[in-house]
Design an enzyme around this catalytic site. Structure first.
Site, short mmCIF file in Angstrom:
data_model
loop_
_atom_site.label_atom_id
_atom_site.label_comp_id
_atom_site.label_asym_id
_atom_site.label_seq_id
_atom_site.Cartn_x
_atom_site.Cartn_y
_atom_site.Cartn_z
N LYS A 131 1.00 -1.20 0.14
CA LYS A 131 0.17 0.26 0.21
C LYS A 131 0.28 1.08 -0.02
O LYS A 131 0.82 2.44 -0.51
CB LYS A 131 -0.76 0.32 1.45
CG LYS A 131 -2.09 -1.07 1.30
CD LYS A 131 -3.06 -1.31 2.06
CE LYS A 131 -4.18 -2.33 2.18
NZ LYS A 131 -4.10 -2.99 3.67
N GLN A 175 -4.57 -2.10 9.16
CA GLN A 175 -4.92 -3.31 8.95
C GLN A 175 -5.10 -4.06 9.70
O GLN A 175 -4.63 -4.45 11.28
CB GLN A 175 -3.15 -3.38 8.91
CG GLN A 175 -2.65 -4.80 7.44
CD GLN A 175 -3.11 -4.87 6.36
OE1 GLN A 175 -3.17 -3.55 5.90
NE2 GLN A 175 -4.25 -5.62 6.02
N ASP A 198 -11.47 3.29 3.96
CA ASP A 198 -11.76 1.60 4.17
C ASP A 198 -14.00 1.52 3.67
O ASP A 198 -14.31 0.90 3.36
CB ASP A 198 -11.95 0.57 4.79
CG ASP A 198 -10.42 0.02 4.82
OD1 ASP A 198 -10.21 -0.21 3.59
OD2 ASP A 198 -9.23 -0.47 5.85
#
Lengths: 371, 371
Positions: A131, A175, A198
């Site tokens: 990422k 994460q 997200d």
């Protein structure tokens, strides 16, 4: 009332004995097979929680000639167009890079992503590294907080709070999975809704479900599935769509998203009595259940479009690594029936990071009211 | 890819000309018919926003012999058990009254509902009066703020704020629709989530959609539909359910709720190409679209259970009032095919207020941590 019986011939492929061709058998197949040989289902983009603990022999469910699909409708050669997620994701990343430059030139600000990693899972570390690399490639700044496995919930919440008020951070990503002693829901919900790139916040999912409401962010993998369809010229409106799986991170939001695009949506899940029959009604199938090769060729209506979200590792002695990656869809069968299909890997996978970058950019633009 | 065509014979009932038997015709039927005679669709329990503006002649769509259903599967006599919402709601109200007494005896507190009414719509005034009466009958206190039509948004928000902090108020209800100059979403979302007995808050809907999350309140009408099923001994798990309509207040939350009960759910809406065919796949049909008699007999699978949420007024010169109430389902046809059906009126209608009382009671118990 007519009872729901197990009508689909497709399912009987999993069972040799006629006594298994029942509703019970149909349900069982979602979770285990008669084989006990291990295989691992993992989903590189934080989808580990999708995956039930099961044991299947890859060859038994997709290759073994005894169990092979004997369906006259099956073509002998692949007919499906392969939807190249890698190439589409690259194109999106290029578009994002151009837009990041435009924002920088106009406002003097650089979109920023913050990642919080807790513990030392090698897979999580790889995902975070990927990422950060992807951010760098498009000009988005990234920063990481790496906390030890035995951190307290409060320490993680402190890190979240710090990023919530940091004006250089436009997106915050926790994460997953977090260590077991932590309340994942509480920590994910602590992320400011304006920075929840997200899109997992309950408020965002509520808005996604409701007509006339706009979620601030659409969850990355579901958004990636829709991008794959639209950028491949596949119309969603008016189509019947079946989503296999109802997880919070893929199945449920992708179903809500398909409905926002005016598809007629059904969700097939572990309690569905006749998953093959229902899936076969779909013009668009999105498989997101985390079970290798669950969706067989005869679950697919000829000409349907198949988006395979699953990424499962199955034992493969012929491979150097000892395993290979397969999707939730039996690709070898489905590619002979579908009109278009995503491969695994190289389908949905690359889209998730691209959508994360897209959400981070959108967040920065929204904050500065920049069109 | 195989295109979605208009396969259902059922739909052609609406159209005399073969040229209409197309996808376009199928879509149109959700919103208008060839007739221009007026009928009004209203939904007593604040469902006015469900109802599209359309014109249909009742007789044309459900009684006219030229258009009558000619389906061999139709029985000539009703076979369906009538689900008596009035009686079930009464039973629930009795249970609530007992529980309200128990709370009072144990804690010395009385559950309280506050209603905010803006303007002078006669229907809204009737609904508010009915709600207050229902509260009184079970021992729940109620209070009302009645603001004039030309109130400002701030005045309504002030009333909401006052109830948000009032410890004697456990549920707050904004009587909808609000006057047009007000932002309904903003006002509804201002209600404290702990007192949102309507369950319309985005956060509540998000939790309803997500696995492992518990909404504080389930919206009243959807909750009433599920109660009707469960109290009639109808199993939901594993069944195929079709929800006709995707409104924020009924269609969407009832679909999410059915899925929480492990049904396999599909939502049929105005952009669905073949609504009759899809609805016919269902073991449980929930119609919540606000169109009189839309769901015909041949939309129903023999033996299915039908819950009709719609309450529509259609012209009826033989009635003293000049109109009569019908549902979204053509009852006369459906009762000959379904195994169980709710009537209109007397089906879902009485359940909504019962569930409002239930939510208010639950809120008071939760606040005081009383089991």
């Amino acid at each position: 009332m007519e009872s729901l019986t197990f009508k689909s011939a497709a399912n009987s492929l999993y069972f040799h004995s006629p006594k298994h061709s029942s509703i019970k058998a149909s349900r069982l197949q979602f979770f285990r097979s008669s084989s006990t040989a291990p295989y691992h289902s993992f989903l590189p983009e934080r989808h580990a929680s999708l995956s039930p603990s099961i044991g299947l022999k890859l060859h038994e469910i997709c290759v073994n000639p005894i169990m092979a699909v004997q369906d006259a409708s099956l073509a002998s050669e692949p007919v499906a167009i392969v939807i190249d997620g890698k190439s589409i994701a690259k194109q999106i990343r290029n578009e994002i890079a151009v837009e990041v430059s435009r924002v920088k030139d106009a406002l003097g600000i650089v979109p920023g992503l913050a990642v919080i990693l807790v513990g030392s899972r090698p897979d999580s570390q790889t995902y975070v590294r990927n990422k950060k690399k992807a951010c760098e490639a498009v000009g988005i700044t990234s920063q990481e907080v790496h906390l030890p496995e035995d951190s307290s919930e409060e320490e993680v919440l402190t890190a979240v709070s710090r990023f919530n008020v940091d004006p250089t951070v436009h997106g915050i990503l926790i994460q997953l999975p977090l260590p077991k002693h932590m309340n994942e829901e509480k920590i994910v919900n602590a992320v400011s809704i304006e920075k929840d790139v997200d899109g997992f916040n309950e408020l965002n999912i509520g808005r996604l479900a409701m007509q006339g409401r706009a979620p601030l962010f659409v969850p990355c993998t579901p958004k990636g599935c829709i991008e794959l369809l639209t950028r491949s010229g596949i119309k969603i409106e008016g189509k019947r769509a079946v989503v296999v799986g109802r997880s919070n991170i893929v199945g449920t939001p992708v179903a809500l998203l398909l409905q926002r695009h005016n598809a007629t949506v059904s969700i097939v899940h572990s309690r569905t009595n006749n998953p093959a029959e229902i899936t076969r009604e779909a013009d668009i199938v999105i498989a997101a259940v985390g079970v290798a090769n669950l969706v067989r060729g005869n679950w697919i209506k000829p000409g349907a479009v198949v988006i395979d979200v699953g990424i499962n590792a199955v034992d493969d002695p012929t491979s150097q690594r000892g395993y290979r990656l397969v999707g939730d869809v039996c690709y070898e069968e489905a590619c002979k029936i579908a009109s278009a299909i995503t491969p695994v890997p190289g389908g949905v996978g690359p889209m998730t990071i691209a959508m994360l970058l897209s959400n981070t950019l959108a967040s920065a633009k929204r904050l500065h009211n920049f069109q």
